[in-house]
Design an enzyme around this catalytic site. Sequence first.
Site, PDB file in Angstrom:
ATOM      1  CG  ASP A 160      -0.367  -0.099   2.701  1.00 52.26           C
ATOM      2  OD1 ASP A 160       0.807  -0.107   2.504  1.00 52.26           O
ATOM      3  OD2 ASP A 160      -1.254  -0.231   3.525  1.00 52.26           O
ATOM      4  CB  SER A 161       4.468   1.760   0.047  1.00 51.68           C
ATOM      5  OG  SER A 161       4.830   0.544  -0.813  1.00 51.68           O
TER       6      SER A 161
ATOM      7  CG  ASP B 143       0.593  -4.039   1.932  1.00 54.39           C
ATOM      8  OD1 ASP B 143       0.436  -4.609   2.905  1.00 54.39           O
ATOM      9  OD2 ASP B 143       1.294  -3.262   2.020  1.00 54.39           O
TER      10      ASP B 143
ATOM     11  CE  LYS C 232       3.264  -5.873   3.929  1.00 55.89           C
ATOM     12  NZ  LYS C 232       2.852  -4.880   4.805  1.00 55.89           N
TER      13      LYS C 232
ATOM     14  CD  GLU D 149       0.144  -1.342   7.990  1.00 56.40           C
ATOM     15  OE1 GLU D 149      -0.302  -0.730   9.015  1.00 56.40           O
ATOM     16  OE2 GLU D 149       0.771  -1.175   6.946  1.00 56.40           O
TER      17      GLU D 149
ATOM     18  CD  GLU E 182       7.512  -0.185   8.108  1.00 60.08           C
ATOM     19  OE1 GLU E 182       6.579  -0.781   7.643  1.00 60.08           O
ATOM     20  OE2 GLU E 182       7.583   0.893   7.575  1.00 60.08           O
TER      21      GLU E 182
HETATM   22  O1  KIV Z   1       3.626  -1.154   1.818  1.00 61.85           O
HETATM   23  C1  KIV Z   1       4.674  -1.332   1.726  1.00 61.85           C
HETATM   24  O2  KIV Z   1       5.742  -1.148   0.958  1.00 61.85           O
HETATM   25  C2  KIV Z   1       5.041  -2.220   3.070  1.00 61.85           C
HETATM   26  C3  KIV Z   1       6.835  -2.792   3.111  1.00 61.85           C
HETATM   27  C4  KIV Z   1       7.103  -1.271   3.864  1.00 61.85           C
HETATM   28  C5  KIV Z   1       6.775  -3.751   3.983  1.00 61.85           C
HETATM   29  O3  KIV Z   1       4.086  -2.524   3.942  1.00 61.85           O
END
Ligand code: KIV
Length: 271
Positions: free
Chosen positions: A51-52, A90, A120, A122, A189
């Site tokens: 989600d980055s 994500d 994934k 969080e 992280e």
């Molecule tokens: O969204 C992302 O890029 C991440 C990484 C920082 C692990 O979750």
Amino acid sequence: MSIEKEIKRVTTKTLALLKKNRVKISALTAYDFITAKLLDEAGIDVILVGDSLSNVFQGNETTLSVTMDEMIYHTKAVAKGVHRAMIVVDMPFMSYQLNVDEAFRNAGRIMKETPAGVVKLEGGERIAETINKITKYGLPVMGHIGLMPQSIHSYGGYRERGKTNEEAKEIIKDAKVIEEAGAFALVLEKIPAKLAKEITASVTIPTIGIGAGVDCDGQILVTPDMLGLNTDFHPRFVRYYAELAEEINKAVKSYIEDVKNNDFPSEKESY
Ligand code: KIV
């Protein structure tokens, strides 16, 4: 032959095998076809459609605004370039926090609408029930604890997590709860290297660190950061493996000059 050369497609079992054999796991992010293809051809083990993408692709301050539809759109593009790596997606903010059924429905959407096979999420203890439900129905989950960018407004900044005893204990507990809930791997992280080492030794699932020291079972970075494309953001855990922002600047300036001087296209480049 090394284990890595034998791998035709990276699966959850592969990551467990790599941990067992103390072979480090390499992971990077991708949001588009070309980048994913290049990472896969270079032999990366895991490609995260993170989600980055909200930050480095869409230009937002935080990861919070990215949507399920956008994650699915980018995952479809990434998947077209990938033959070997595991693709992890994500789950965006508000796609799994509301309730367990909504989370399962959205994880299912990712599996049904894209070729990716892993999501994934969080969070630690607070999402244990959700991880349990998603994994119980056969969808593999990667956890993500320590600094969780979707909680940025409650932290008030991107500072390292787990520095106090209290925070460290909470993160260790979260790691164990997530493993018990059924996650097959865990992103750690921005936590102290010593804490990441302790967690890595105390769980049986592979840990993948970002700003968490060398003792994790693997490492992940955001690709535009490590390629030196995103020069506005350079925390100490990001190593530049290339200086692509400079290279692009030089290339574009050369192109502009050639166009202005009638040096491009040449006769050979014309029909
Ligand atoms: O969204 C992302 O890029 C991440 C990484 C920082 C692990 O979750």
